[in-house]
Design a protein around this motif. Structure first.
Motif, short mmCIF file in Angstrom:
data_model
loop_
_atom_site.label_atom_id
_atom_site.label_comp_id
_atom_site.label_asym_id
_atom_site.label_seq_id
_atom_site.Cartn_x
_atom_site.Cartn_y
_atom_site.Cartn_z
N SER A 295 0.90 -1.26 0.19
CA SER A 295 0.23 0.06 0.05
C SER A 295 0.76 1.09 -0.19
N ALA A 296 1.94 1.32 -1.07
CA ALA A 296 2.76 2.34 -0.98
C ALA A 296 2.63 3.02 -2.54
N LEU A 297 2.95 4.25 -2.32
CA LEU A 297 2.82 5.02 -3.56
C LEU A 297 4.41 5.60 -3.91
N THR A 298 4.95 5.45 -5.02
CA THR A 298 6.17 6.15 -5.33
C THR A 298 5.83 7.44 -6.21
N VAL A 299 6.26 8.46 -5.83
CA VAL A 299 6.20 9.86 -6.70
C VAL A 299 7.49 10.48 -7.02
N GLN A 300 7.56 11.25 -7.95
CA GLN A 300 8.65 11.81 -8.38
C GLN A 300 8.39 13.45 -8.13
N ASP A 301 9.57 14.01 -8.13
CA ASP A 301 9.29 15.48 -8.02
C ASP A 301 9.03 16.26 -9.15
N VAL A 302 8.48 17.28 -9.24
CA VAL A 302 8.23 18.27 -10.44
C VAL A 302 9.14 19.35 -10.53
N GLY A 303 10.39 19.11 -9.93
CA GLY A 303 11.35 20.43 -9.98
C GLY A 303 11.00 21.42 -9.08
N HIS A 304 11.37 22.62 -9.16
CA HIS A 304 11.17 23.88 -8.30
C HIS A 304 10.33 24.60 -8.79
N VAL A 305 9.86 25.80 -7.80
CA VAL A 305 8.80 26.73 -8.22
C VAL A 305 9.42 27.43 -9.26
N MET A 306 8.38 28.09 -10.21
CA MET A 306 8.75 28.95 -11.19
C MET A 306 9.67 30.10 -10.90
N PRO A 307 10.54 30.81 -11.76
CA PRO A 307 11.10 32.07 -11.47
C PRO A 307 10.04 33.27 -11.18
N GLY A 308 10.61 33.92 -9.97
CA GLY A 308 9.43 35.07 -9.67
C GLY A 308 8.14 34.64 -8.99
N ALA A 309 8.14 33.32 -8.73
CA ALA A 309 6.89 32.95 -7.91
C ALA A 309 6.97 32.61 -6.52
N LEU A 310 5.92 32.57 -5.44
CA LEU A 310 5.66 32.51 -4.36
C LEU A 310 4.96 31.23 -4.04
N MET A 311 5.28 30.30 -3.60
CA MET A 311 4.15 28.83 -3.42
C MET A 311 4.06 28.58 -1.84
N CYS A 312 2.89 28.08 -1.55
CA CYS A 312 2.66 27.36 -0.26
C CYS A 312 1.45 26.40 -0.55
N THR A 313 1.35 25.76 0.61
CA THR A 313 0.10 24.81 0.53
C THR A 313 -0.78 25.06 1.38
N VAL A 314 -2.14 24.98 1.23
CA VAL A 314 -3.16 25.21 2.28
C VAL A 314 -4.03 24.12 2.10
N ARG A 315 -4.81 23.82 3.26
CA ARG A 315 -5.77 22.69 3.28
C ARG A 315 -6.91 22.94 2.45
N PRO A 316 -7.26 21.81 1.60
CA PRO A 316 -8.21 22.05 0.46
C PRO A 316 -9.38 22.25 0.82
N ASP A 317 -10.04 21.93 2.11
CA ASP A 317 -11.41 22.21 2.33
C ASP A 317 -11.52 23.11 3.53
N GLY A 318 -12.41 24.11 3.32
CA GLY A 318 -12.41 25.20 4.66
C GLY A 318 -11.73 26.20 4.54
N PRO A 319 -11.32 26.95 5.37
CA PRO A 319 -10.45 28.22 5.24
C PRO A 319 -9.15 27.86 4.81
N PRO A 320 -8.40 28.80 3.82
CA PRO A 320 -7.17 28.32 3.37
C PRO A 320 -6.05 28.61 4.47
#
Length: 1481
Positions: free
Chosen positions: A625-650
């Protein structure tokens, strides 16, 4: 990989598994197994499925295969040359078997022992053998008698079982064959339900007093995020370039002027060869021409149709990138906003209405296209472009060069500096199928090109091979926009070329020495499949292989497998660059091209269990019951990224938590055009911390991607919001489920790997459904085995139960423009019943774990709460009601024979009966004297020919008519007891004649049969001899041509309590029971009906119902003789020839009072509902009808009555006219509306309360409300009381209980030979346990309640209304609750338009639903999930078996009531010839 050896070199290599989830890091190791070579990636992936299915191997569970009629599935023609959309297989695959057989194919169902053919009266079940489950709910109502039940085959017109009381017969009559195939399959189904359900019992919904479903408490062992709050991740700064153009159009102008001969685009033909090359000079000049034409040449000289800022649709096929490029840049130069869409092929295109909504919301009125495309668009017969559903009216403009105007020398396009105005609108289809337009500003477009140039290190003059759709997403951003910005030569490989030559893009890279290739995992897989040891193919020139869907969790397998095959052709590992994108945020992250020799990025091996709870847990224990994932690299130049909970307030996620990736960047979408509300929730997100405080004022854009930030600020994506399935509070990714399903040996079953996964909301939770296309050559058994294995694999690996698994014919699922499955349309087809599957497997028992707990019934006793004071029980008025006083019956009114003789003397010529034929013509009449004379002739014949003694039974076998009436009175004149029997159907003697034979055999004293000449010939025919022994018939007397003789004397009974006739009737439980009706009861009933309906000699009524039992027989034969009114007789079978006969007769004779059956009313509603205008034109008017009474022994059918009233109000039918009656075996007529008193009232009761044997009145329209109509006014002389069937104590007002009746016209008892005193006392002479213990009551066997209304009776008293809920015999005891079949059947009939009729019953604790299919047989399997959904949603019950049959299979008696027990007998004996039988797991 499969190897075939020749000269010790591999000729052909294939991997069927590399596309799916890799459970470990895959390297290119090989090992031999059973004559094949498998790569490690295939072995590791299948290892999980093998391990999961191995758990089920030892159980050897035999799943009952569905039963299907062979004509149900006709394979559809297969579209040729359609490539596979996934990696599971294609047409040239052979059946690559798994190394092991994962499930035992042996069907091991032991046949059930003798299965009782019919439920005993009042729901008492027969003892079951030990092989059946022991915990069976006991019925609440247990009478002490056990009538004999004899099953017979019967049509809808015949009575099928008999309930009389001779000594017990031999046991073999009481069951169905023990080797019944149906019984065996039900036993197999019960075996599958013995497994423990998931989740455990503690997570079940609880059932409170009102059965409110509550959310279960969370499991304390659920993994929770434990890391610190994530910090936003910054991309590298966007570099400043000195010569960067101020707008994209400026770059095109620059290259067009300075590098005019430099190639911009090469298009390929269908064979994959270059068709044309568009240079930058040509691209610039043609774009300028188009811009000039759009702004100046579309309208008249003084009128400008297009203005800067207007929206224009671009409609170009994927095979013509050059025309699209010119149109796109022409729009930019004209400063109009292009909206690229797909080419509409027909009105049935998937999602075409939603595209029209997009065009309408954007205000598009003009569409640009090519001449070839315009000719191919669907057109009307007049040659105009078809108006597609939901689309605005469009003006079509052809942009081929010959139609463009060269601008004057002084005209130059205006190229402003990039600003925030929209530059183009990109369409996006959301999860629910809606299409929205993402507006991209000019500055965002320019900045995005700059960021891509920096991230991918693009340089002038490079060559790029683009396999993606150039109208949107990565294909547009890289292949059209950034390519022009950097003067890149783009080779566009359209979808049609890939279908013909999957290796074409690899060949283009080799021929053109391309530096960049833009592909999807699908293209990698196709190239591997088409690989043929081409030594001259080299990929050494590639510095970037951009994988557009590298964010898919299973893309790592495709990338690894492709590298493994083509590394020997110069492909370098560091050039593979997966990326993550979305229409809203555009490019989120991309892996930068690596430096040769540097180590490849690491992979994340995650626990699927942790992912389902939204947390990151490295998998260390259960590798399956494992899942192997690869990275998709780094964030685009000039961008700011974070992750928020998908449901409810961000809220910002923690470092070990899966969240939605949000981006702040100048290079992203700006809004959903025309949808400001949705825009704010997506494009203006302000993240908050754990305290709910915003972390700043910078707005972020939701990407719709689920992922996390790994070591070194690498971005990992594990799924999409659109593919998220929330089941019981846990998240599952649709792509992961697809991959697991594809790993279960799909080669023999699934057509080209086409599988769709979605969720449907059923009973307060999401349920997972999987739909796959079945290969044309797949066998039923292989398909079923594959479905069974998929169930087990997903259950073990993902810990989620499947609700539905369906296989549809190949090439029938709705497609996206590039050939994928249109998920939202597939889901809608599933919910609408338009999927037309050829195999289906429902598993509600496994996955529906939130049902309320079964009710535990408490013993009911007479306690202090039931203390009775006066007319009150527990503080409420006793639920009793009575009709008005019947008055004293005179002696001359005691006998009908004397009434007829008196009328023959005093009013000889008065016409009592008029019989009509199908044409409405009178075929026979009977005056008082004629009827008396005919009765005398028959009495004389009985005495002379039949040698009949007084008190012997005489069977009357007549079609509906006056002969039957004369024979009845002839029997009374002779002192015999008439037994009225429905004659056998001449076209179906085998089914109907045994019933006649059985009643005659039961009536041991049946001395002879009175009938007509035609029926006498039928009884003695060869056809009859094939069904019964015709030599043992009693004396048969033909009454057609009797001599004029008079009996010596007319018999007068010595006492009124002697039997007048026997009434045999089919109950709604399918039992034919005979009751004795005395002369006193006949007179009392006739007097009661006379008073209620105000019948007298000058009145005329019309009846259209069968005259063989109950109140129908009383009205046909007895009432006119007693009251003297004229009765117009309309045999119901005549309506088959002339539907309007009954209604025309009412109009012609100006009838005020008419009586009919529900079957007649339904026939008129269905057959004449659309012909009211025709009836009105023929002069038919029902304005004369004062009362239309339906004769029934069931709950009033409110929907049918309302439909009848509404349909025929146009021809004068009053809305107050239709009413109903109520009668039972113990009393033929308890209620009848009559002509005086208040109209029938309707109440609404809560269905949940009814299941708990309670009555709770609610308002109309309340959820779970059931409308009930009063069953007519209680007849004069009748008293009813509502009694608890267990304690036999009276109940209070508005309480549900059994209806008991006291009346002078109660039946004398069941007809028996030896007399069963206990039965008579239990049903006909019962006393209350407290209150009034002296009065004798008869038990009707029906549940109901009495409610005192605000309406007033004629005498000024408040009206007590009696409401019948249903037969106690028929109630279903399930989950400790009492269900009425009618309620479930109404829900089933509403589930799909093709359901004509339905019936339900239970067998071994399983609910069985039988539905008649009135549509095409290909609709049969569509009904299974819809029926299961409807019953689960509305009644909180899981359907065990769904049976789809032909129309007319469900047996119905003469009153239109279903014979459910006979249907059950036929089903268990495997006699229904069903179209399809589905056994829900």
């Amino acid at each position: 990989f499969r190897f075939q050896w020749k000269n010790r070199h591999p000729l052909r290599i294939k991997c069927f598994f590399c596309r799916h989830i890799s459970l470990k890091l895959a390297h290119c190791e090989f090992h031999a197994q059973k004559g094949f070579l498998f790569c490690v990636c295939a072995d590791i992936h299948s290892e999980a499925v093998q391990a999961a299915l191995a758990k089920h191997k030892e159980e050897k569970m035999a799943l009952p295969m569905p039963t299907k009629r062979r004509s149900t599935y006709v394979p559809s023609p297969i579209e040729t040359r359609t490539p596979p959309d996934s990696s599971s297989g294609s047409e040239d695959e052979t059946s690559a078997r798994s190394p092991d057989s994962w499930i035992n194919r042996t069907v091991q169902g032991s046949s059930t022992s003798s299965s009782a053919s019919s439920t005993l009266s009042h729901g008492e079940a027969k003892p079951q053998p030990q092989s059946q489950p022991k915990s069976q709910p006991q019925p609440q109502y247990k009478p002490q008698y056990q009538p004999l039940v004899v099953p017979i085959d019967v049509q809808a017109i015949a009575c099928v079982t008999v309930c009389f009381l001779p000594p017990p017969l031999s046991a073999h009559l009481l069951g169905v064959p023990v080797n019944s195939r149906v019984s065996t399959k039900i036993q197999q189904l019960l075996n599958t339900l013995k497994r423990p359900k998931r989740p455990p019992l503690s997570e079940f919904f609880t059932d409170d007093a009102e059965e409110i479903v509550e959310v279960p408490q969370p499991d304390p062992n659920t993994p929770k995020p434990e890391g610190r709050q994530i910090m936003p991740v910054k991309g590298e700064p966007l570099g400043v370039v000195s010569n960067w153009p101020p707008a994209l159009q400026a770059a095109l102008a620059r290259w067009g002027a300075t590098q005019g001969k430099s190639p911009a685009l090469t298009a390929l033909d269908i064979t994959g060869k270059p068709l044309y090359t568009l240079t930058y000079g040509k691209l610039w000049s043609r774009s300028v021409k188009l811009a000039y034409t759009l702004l100046n040449k579309l309208g008249t000289k003084n009128e400008q149709i297009l203005k800067p800022g207007d929206k224009v649709a671009l409609v170009y096929p994927n095979s013509d990138p050059g025309m699209f490029w010119v149109a796109f840049y022409g729009c930019l130069l004209a400063e109009v906003i292009p909206v690229p869409i797909e080419v509409p092929l027909s009105r049935k295109d998937a999602g075409i209405c939603q595209v029209g909504f997009l065009l309408g919301s954007c205000g598009v009125g003009l569409a640009l296209t090519s001449e070839i495309c315009l000719k191919g668009l669907p057109k009307t017969p007049t040659g105009e472009i078809l108006q597609f559903k939901g689309w605005p009216r469009l003006k079509w403009v052809v942009t081929d060069t010959k139609y463009l105007t060269k601008p004057s020398k002084d005209w130059q396009p205006h190229i402003p500096t990039a600003n925030t105005d929209p530059s183009y609108i990109e369409y996006k289809a959301s999860k629910d199928g809606t299409v929205v337009g993402v507006a991209v500003s000019k500055v965002a477009m320019l900045t995005h090109c700059q960021a891509l140039t920096q991230a991918c290190n693009y340089s002038e003059g490079e060559t790029l091979v683009n396999v993606l759709d150039f109208k949107k997403d990565m294909g547009l951003w890289h292949g059209v926009l950034t390519a022009v910005m950097n003067r890149i030569h783009t080779i566009s490989v359209p979808y049609a070329v890939m279908k013909a030559c999957p290796l074409s893009w690899v060949q283009r890279v080799h021929i053109h020495k391309a530096r960049i290739a833009l592909v999807k995992c699908r293209d990698l897989h196709w190239a591997m499949m088409a690989h043929r040891e081409q030594r001259d193919t080299s990929l050494a020139s590639l510095r970037m292989l951009i994988v557009a869907d590298g964010a898919n969790p299973w893309s790592v397998s495709s990338c690894d497998a492709f590298l493994n095959v083509f590394q020997s052709h110069g492909l370098k590992p560091e050039v593979i660059c997966p990326c993550a994108t979305s229409p809203e945020a555009m490019t989120v992250a991309i892996r930068r091209p690596g430096v040769p020799g540097t180590p490849l990025p690491a992979r994340a091996i995650l626990s699927l269990g942790g992912l389902s709870h939204g947390v990151i847990r490295v998998n260390t224990e259960d590798k399956n019951s494992a899942l192997t994932v690869q990275d998709v690299g780094h964030v685009m130049p000039g961008a700011l990224m974070c992750t928020v909970r998908p449901d409810g307030p961000p809220q910002l996620c923690k470092t070990d938590e899966i969240g939605e990736i949000i981006i702040n960047s100048r290079a992203g979408g700006n809004m959903y055009y025309g949808l400001p509300g949705v825009t704010k929730n997506t494009f203006e997100v302000i993240p908050v911390n754990s305290n709910g405080v915003p972390i700043g004022e910078i707005p972020f854009v939701r990407s719709g991607l689920l992922g996390f930030v790994g070591p070194g600020s690498l971005i990992f994506v594990v799924g999409k919001i659109e593919g998220l399935l929330m089941v019981s509070g846990r998240r599952h990714n649709a792509d992961d489920l697809v991959a697991t399903a594809l790993a279960v040996e799909p080669v023999k079953t699934v057509y080209r790997g086409r599988i769709a996964v979605f969720s449907v909301t059923v009973f307060y939770d999401e349920r997972v459904a999987i739909v796959a296309e079945q290969r044309p050559d797949a066998s039923e058994e292989d398909s079923f085995q594959w479905m069974s294995r998929v169930l087990q694999a997903i259950d073990s690996i993902h810990q989620v139960g499947l609700y539905c698994l369906a296989l549809v014919p190949a090439n029938t699922l709705p497609k996206t423009p590039l050939g994928g499955i249109h998920i939202s349309d597939t889901k809608q087809f599933f919910l609408d019943g338009n999927l037309h599957p050829c195999n289906i497997l429902m598993c509600p028992h496994t996955c529906v774990t939130n049902l309320p707990k079964p009710r535990q019934k408490q013993p009911v006793g007479v306690g202090p709460a039931s203390v009775m004071v006066g007319n009150l029980v527990a503080g409420k008025r006793i639920a009793q009601a009575a009709g008005r006083d019947l008055g004293v019956i005179d002696d001359q009114d005691l006998y009908l024979t004397e009434a007829l003789q008196w009328r023959a003397q005093t009013d000889a010529d008065h016409v009592l009966f008029v019989l009509l034929n199908a044409k409405g013509v009178t075929v026979s009449t009977a005056t008082c004297l004629q009827l008396h004379k005919r009765a005398e002739k028959i009495a004389a014949a009985l005495t002379e020919k039949g040698s009949i003694n007084t008190g012997e039974n005489v069977v009357l076998l007549y079609p509906p008519g006056i002969d039957l009436i004369a024979a009845f009175y002839g029997c009374l004149y002779a002192g015999c007891v008439p037994v009225n029997v429905r004659p056998p159907h001449p076209q179906n003697l085998a089914a109907t004649l045994p019933t006649v034979r059985m009643i005659i055999d039961v009536s041991v004293f049946s001395a002879c049969i009175l009938t007509t000449q035609g029926l006498m010939r039928t009884l003695r025919s060869k056809e009859a001899a094939a069904s019964v022994n015709i030599k043992t018939w009693p004396t048969i007397i033909d009454t057609d041509d009797l001599p004029r003789r008079r009996p010596p004397q007319i018999y007068k009974p010595p006492t009124a309590e002697m039997i007048a006739y026997l009434d045999f009737s089919v109950s709604t439980t399918g039992m034919l029971t005979g009751v004795k009706i005395s002369h006193a009861a006949v007179s009392a009933l006739c007097r009661s009906v006379k008073l209620q309906c105000e019948l007298y000699s000058s009145r005329q009524i019309a009846i259209c119902l069968d005259p063989y039992c109950g109140l129908g027989f009383v009205l046909w034969c007895l009432a006119s003789v007693y009251s003297g009114h004229q009765t117009v007789l309309i045999p119901p079978f005549e309506l088959e020839s002339c539907l309007s006969l009954w209604l025309s007769t009412l109009s012609q004779y100006r009838i005020r009072d008419t009586f009919c059956s529900y079957s007649v009313m339904e026939l008129c509603t269905k057959g004449l509902g659309s012909q009211t205008e025709l009836l009105k034109a023929r002069g038919v008017s029902l304005s004369c009808v004062r009362s239309c009474v339906v004769i029934a022994e069931e709950r009033p059918r409110l929907a049918l009555s309302h439909s009848f009233t509404k349909l025929f109000k146009d021809i004068g039918l009053s809305s107050r006219a239709v009413s109903t009656t109520f009668g039972s075996r113990v009393n033929l007529a308890v209620c009848l509306q009559g002509t005086t008193g208040p109209d029938p009232c309707t109440v609404y009761v809560d269905m949940k309360s009814l299941r708990h044997d309670r009555v709770r009145l609610v308002e109309r329209g309340a959820p779970q409300s059931l409308p009930l109509m009063e069953s007519g006014k209680i007849l004069p002389g009748v008293r009813v009381i509502i009694v608890n069937p267990e304690t036999r104590g009276p109940l209070g007002d508005s309480h549900l209980g059994e209806i008991w009746v006291n009346s002078p016209h109660n039946a004398s008892g069941y007809y028996t030979i030896y007399g069963e005193e206990s039965l008579q006392a239990n049903h006909f002479n019962t006393k209350l346990s407290f209150g009034d213990p002296q009065t004798l009551w008869a038990r009707t066997g029906y549940l109901g309640f009495v409610k005192r209304t605000e309406l007033l009776e004629a005498n000024g008293d408040r009206h007590d209304a009696l409401f019948v809920v249903g037969s106690l015999d028929e109630t279903l005891e399930l989950r400790g609750l009492r269900y009425h079949p009618t309620d479930i059947e109404i829900s089933v009939s509403r589930a799909h338009r093709s359901i004509a009729e339905s019936a339900v019953f239970t067998w071994t604790n399983l609910l069985v639903v039988v539905s008649e299919l009135c549509g095409s047989e290909q609709d049969a399997l569509d009904l299974v999930p819809l029926i299961t959904n409807a019953v689960l949603e509305e009644h909180h019950l899981i359907v065990g078996v769904v049976v789809i049959v032909d129309p007319g299979v469900i047996p119905i008696n003469s009153r239109g009531e279903k014979q459910r027990m006979h249907l059950r007998d036929s089903f268990l004996a495997d006699q229904l010839d069903p179209i399809y039988v589905a056994y829900n797991m």
